[in-house]
Scaffold this motif. Structure first.
Motif, PDB file in Angstrom:
ATOM      1  N   LYS A 189       3.155  10.304   0.775  1.00 34.61           N
ATOM      2  CA  LYS A 189       3.548   8.489   1.301  1.00 34.61           C
ATOM      3  C   LYS A 189       2.612   7.350   2.041  1.00 34.61           C
ATOM      4  O   LYS A 189       1.689   7.654   2.694  1.00 34.61           O
ATOM      5  N   LYS A 190       2.498   5.978   1.471  1.00 32.44           N
ATOM      6  CA  LYS A 190       1.383   5.397   1.790  1.00 32.44           C
ATOM      7  C   LYS A 190       2.285   4.286   2.770  1.00 32.44           C
ATOM      8  O   LYS A 190       3.782   3.859   2.769  1.00 32.44           O
ATOM      9  N   ASP A 191       1.925   2.775   2.854  1.00 31.18           N
ATOM     10  CA  ASP A 191       1.843   1.898   3.650  1.00 31.18           C
ATOM     11  C   ASP A 191       2.416   1.127   2.795  1.00 31.18           C
ATOM     12  O   ASP A 191       2.624   0.697   1.488  1.00 31.18           O
ATOM     13  N   GLN A 223       2.459  -2.479   1.124  1.00 31.28           N
ATOM     14  CA  GLN A 223       1.241  -3.481   0.767  1.00 31.28           C
ATOM     15  C   GLN A 223       0.841  -4.609   0.086  1.00 31.28           C
ATOM     16  O   GLN A 223       0.193  -5.396   0.574  1.00 31.28           O
ATOM     17  N   GLY A 254       2.954   3.858   7.785  1.00 35.79           N
ATOM     18  CA  GLY A 254       2.133   3.205   8.944  1.00 35.79           C
ATOM     19  C   GLY A 254       2.889   2.423   9.299  1.00 35.79           C
ATOM     20  O   GLY A 254       3.639   1.923   9.788  1.00 35.79           O
TER      21      GLY A 254
END
Ligand code: HEM
Length: 130
Positions: free
Chosen positions: A5-7, A9, A99
């Protein structure tokens, strides 16, 4: 394997957040009737507004202009609806993102839901002092 998983953005991420959230809402037996039957929401119109709203909150792009609270005054919603709304929103964020901005999304949602619920309780109690 689970995707890393990423933030949150960019607007593409906002679309994923909003689409996934309202997909849950539409499958929820408590909330779906409020949107689809009571309010008769046009999803074609509502979703782009919500992309702008959350982009403004989280990316600061100022694409949303409006008064979100007003739209909720006529709705038959109370604490139980807000708790459900919030639990689906928080679950959607956690499902896709991690994040700082993801945390910000959850904090904003908690705060706004709390304010909306508080104001509506007063209005529904016959004290439209807001
Ligand atoms: C029980 C909880 C909630 C319900 C049932 C609900 C339902 C709705 C409905 C029916 C609309 C009108 C859609 C239309 O015009 O067709 C709306 C608009 C909107 N809602 Fe909610 N809502 C809830 C909570 C929230 C919360 C907590 C937020 C913010 C974090 C929020 C943000 C908005 C915004 C930004 C709009 C668009 C207003 C505009 O047209 O400018 N809602 N909501």
């Amino acid at each position: 394997m689970q995707a890393i998983k990423k933030d949150i953005q960019d607007r593409k991420d906002i679309h994923l957040l909003v689409d996934s959230f309202y997909n849950k809402v539409n499958n929820d037996t408590l909330l779906s009737p409020v949107f689809n039957e009571k309010a008769g929401v046009s999803w074609e119109k509502h979703l782009p507004i919500m992309y702008d709203f959350w982009s403004t909150m989280l990316l600061g792009d100022k694409s949303y202009r409006g008064n979100p609270f007003m739209k909720h005054i006529p709705l038959p919603i109370n604490k139980v609806h807000f708790e459900k709304w919030l639990s689906l929103f928080l679950a959607t964020v956690d499902e896709h993102f991690t994040g700082e901005t993801a945390e910000e999304a959850k904090t904003r949602a908690r705060n706004i839901a709390g304010v909306f619920q508080y104001k509506l309780e007063h209005i529904h109690a016959g004290n439209p002092q807001f």
